[in-house]
Write an enzyme that holds these catalytic residues in place. Structure first.
Site, PDB file in Angstrom:
ATOM      1  N   PRO A  23       0.827  -1.215   0.000  1.00  0.00           N
ATOM      2  CA  PRO A  23       0.000   0.000   0.000  1.00  0.00           C
ATOM      3  C   PRO A  23       0.856   1.257   0.000  1.00  0.00           C
ATOM      4  CG  PRO A  23      -0.661  -1.493   1.741  1.00  0.00           C
ATOM      5  CD  PRO A  23       0.596  -2.027   1.181  1.00  0.00           C
ATOM      6  N   CYS A  24       0.425   2.235  -0.796  1.00  0.00           N
ATOM      7  CA  CYS A  24       1.275   3.412  -0.972  1.00  0.00           C
ATOM      8  C   CYS A  24       1.169   4.375   0.205  1.00  0.00           C
ATOM      9  CB  CYS A  24       0.925   4.116  -2.268  1.00  0.00           C
ATOM     10  SG  CYS A  24      -0.822   4.386  -2.484  1.00  0.00           S
ATOM     11  N   GLN A  25       0.154   4.222   1.043  1.00  0.00           N
ATOM     12  CA  GLN A  25       0.022   5.160   2.166  1.00  0.00           C
ATOM     13  C   GLN A  25       1.137   4.962   3.183  1.00  0.00           C
ATOM     14  OE1 GLN A  25      -2.055   2.894   1.285  1.00  0.00           O
ATOM     15  NE2 GLN A  25      -4.171   3.559   1.219  1.00  0.00           N
ATOM     16  N   ASP A  26       1.692   3.764   3.228  1.00  0.00           N
ATOM     17  CA  ASP A  26       2.546   3.474   4.370  1.00  0.00           C
ATOM     18  C   ASP A  26       3.902   2.930   3.991  1.00  0.00           C
ATOM     19  OD1 ASP A  26       3.305   3.350   6.897  1.00  0.00           O
ATOM     20  OD2 ASP A  26       1.930   1.793   7.546  1.00  0.00           O
ATOM     21  N   TYR A  27       4.627   3.673   3.147  1.00  0.00           N
ATOM     22  CA  TYR A  27       5.969   3.196   2.878  1.00  0.00           C
ATOM     23  C   TYR A  27       7.020   4.010   3.602  1.00  0.00           C
ATOM     24  CZ  TYR A  27       5.181   6.570  -0.857  1.00  0.00           C
ATOM     25  OH  TYR A  27       4.821   7.665  -1.573  1.00  0.00           O
TER      26      TYR A  27
END
Ligand code: SAM
Length: 420
Positions: A90-94
């Site tokens: 998921p791109c929110q949490d990298y």
């Protein structure tokens, strides 16, 4: 070009075994099965909801065997026989450096997804890893551009991998959606293996260059030194705040990243939005936009300049946005499907098309086709209950262009055969 939906077929004589993390509704699995891979383990868990819609669709399609519906942080280990680990995390949490406050340092905090991926890699050491994310990943965070990606390269490299990355626009390789994502492919190091120069890997011999040909190199190769400890890279990388040094193509080996900007060798045939449409006779009423709401859609898609007031400080500022195509052109690939694509409410970001019967939104089947899923892939959950159209659009906003996964999967399978 006439669109033909392809069904899912489990490979009968698999080329190798896959573990699929952040599985969603199985985009990697479908693409890799078309390249001969068998997915033997999958994990999907939606933190925001109690009902696990994506996992339910996954199980409805592939069955329960090897599937886990729990937070990745709870997955203790992968099966031993994995050759290829994949995931579109998921791109929110990298943001990897959130962990720095923890007493255990960079790798301390549970739940930061990168460290969960790395933990599983560390235990199982698959021969290949194939990850997908938004291209913003190469530039995050805004106060230290490129830091998160630098830490990822460094920590994955330290596990014994060489890593390639490429920013890929699916439309440039003939697919009907302009979806731009970064593909990251890591290969486990093998003693004595000759790899060639970074230039040749990036333009010809690397997995990504063979799968998705490069036309030309636009900017010279730059070297980025990452020999420091990951904690130090995290606190010092690009502290000056300049632009990210990571360009759209790159290769990492032994503490050095090599990167340049390249252009794609465009596919000779390409599909467009008009190719994936269902006949108007099959379109349910709620997809047609009533004349009285068209004005609202037009306004949202139009150019505007609005004075706004900042809530906290009370200062005013000018908010401007450009004009978007209205309606979306059927003769071009579509824009990227976003997770908010579903629902009747007018929006700047949803697609709206015009056919001979009027203006309408895209149906779940059309969205599935833009990603290359079989028609009605996400229609039912594991209890046989119909999934809402908004959820189905959400899945497709999260998913990927399956044809690209198939192409890369074929090249990885070729390399796996050579290794064995
Ligand atoms: C970008 S989507 C990947 C979609 C997938 N490639 C597909 O084809 O449908 C990321 C997925 O990761 C899942 N996810 C988010 N946090 C997770 C966690 N902590 N553990 C497991 N899965 C998670 C989300 O629910 C979402 O389905």
């Amino acid at each position: 070009m006439a669109y033909k939906s392809k069904n899912y077929k489990e490979p009968t004589n698999p080329v190798g075994n896959v573990a699929e993390l952040f599985a969603g509704v199985g985009g990697f699995r479908i693409g890799l099965a078309r390249a001969g891979w068998k997915t033997v383990f999958s994990n999907q868990w939606e933190p925001a909801t109690k009902v696990q819609h994506a996992s339910d669709v996954y199980v409805a399609r592939f069955g329960e065997e090897g599937h886990s519906n729990e937070d990745i942080a709870k997955v203790e280990s992968l099966p031993k026989n994995i050759d290829l680990l994949v995931g579109g995390f998921p791109c929110q949490d990298y943001s990897v450096a959130k962990t720095l406050n923890s007493s255990k340092g960079l790798k301390g905090k549970k739940g930061v997804l990168w460290w969960e991926i790395l933990r599983l890699v560390h235990q199982q050491k698959p021969k290949f890893i194939f990850l997908e994310n938004v291209d913003r990943l190469l530039k995050s965070p805004s106060n230290q551009r490129g830091r998160d990606f630098a830490v990822m390269l460094k920590t994955l490299g330290d596990e014994g991998y060489t890593i390639e990355w490429r920013v890929v626009n699916a439309a440039e390789y003939g697919f009907p959606q302009r979806r731009i994502r970064v593909f990251i492919v890591a290969t486990k190091n093998k003693a004595g293996k000759k790899r060639g120069t970074p230039e040749s890997i990036l333009s010809k011999s690397g997995i990504l260059a063979r799968a998705l040909p490069v036309e030309k190199i636009v900017e010279y190769l730059t070297e980025i030194e990452l020999s420091d400890e990951a904690d130090r890279i995290s606190s010092h990388f690009n502290k000056g705040g300049g632009k990210s040094p990571f360009m759209n193509s790159g290769y990492y080996e032994n503490g050095i990243a090599f990167t340049y900007k390249s252009t794609a060798k465009l596919s000779s045939s390409s599909m467009v939005l008009g190719d994936v449409l269902q006949p108007d006779s099959q379109i349910p009423d709620e997809y047609w936009v009533e004349d009285k709401r068209l004005k609202e859609w037009k306004y949202l898609k139009g150019a505007k300049s609005i004075e706004r007031t900042h809530k906290g400080s009370g200062t005013t500022y000018n908010y401007a946005e450009g004009k978007m195509a209205f309606p979306d052109l059927l003769t071009n690939p579509s824009r990227t499907i976003l997770t908010g694509e579903g629902g009747t409410t007018p929006s700047r970001f949803k697609h709206i098309i015009q056919t001979k019967n009027g203006f309408r939104r895209l149906t779940p089947v059309e969205l599935e086709r833009l990603n290359g899923f079989p028609d009605d892939w996400s229609k039912y959950d594991s209890n046989g209950k119909q999934v809402s159209d908004a959820k189905r659009a959400f899945f497709m906003g999260n998913a990927l262009v399956i044809g690209l996964i198939e192409i890369v999967g074929k090249v990885i399978s070729f390399d796996l055969k050579i290794e064995d």
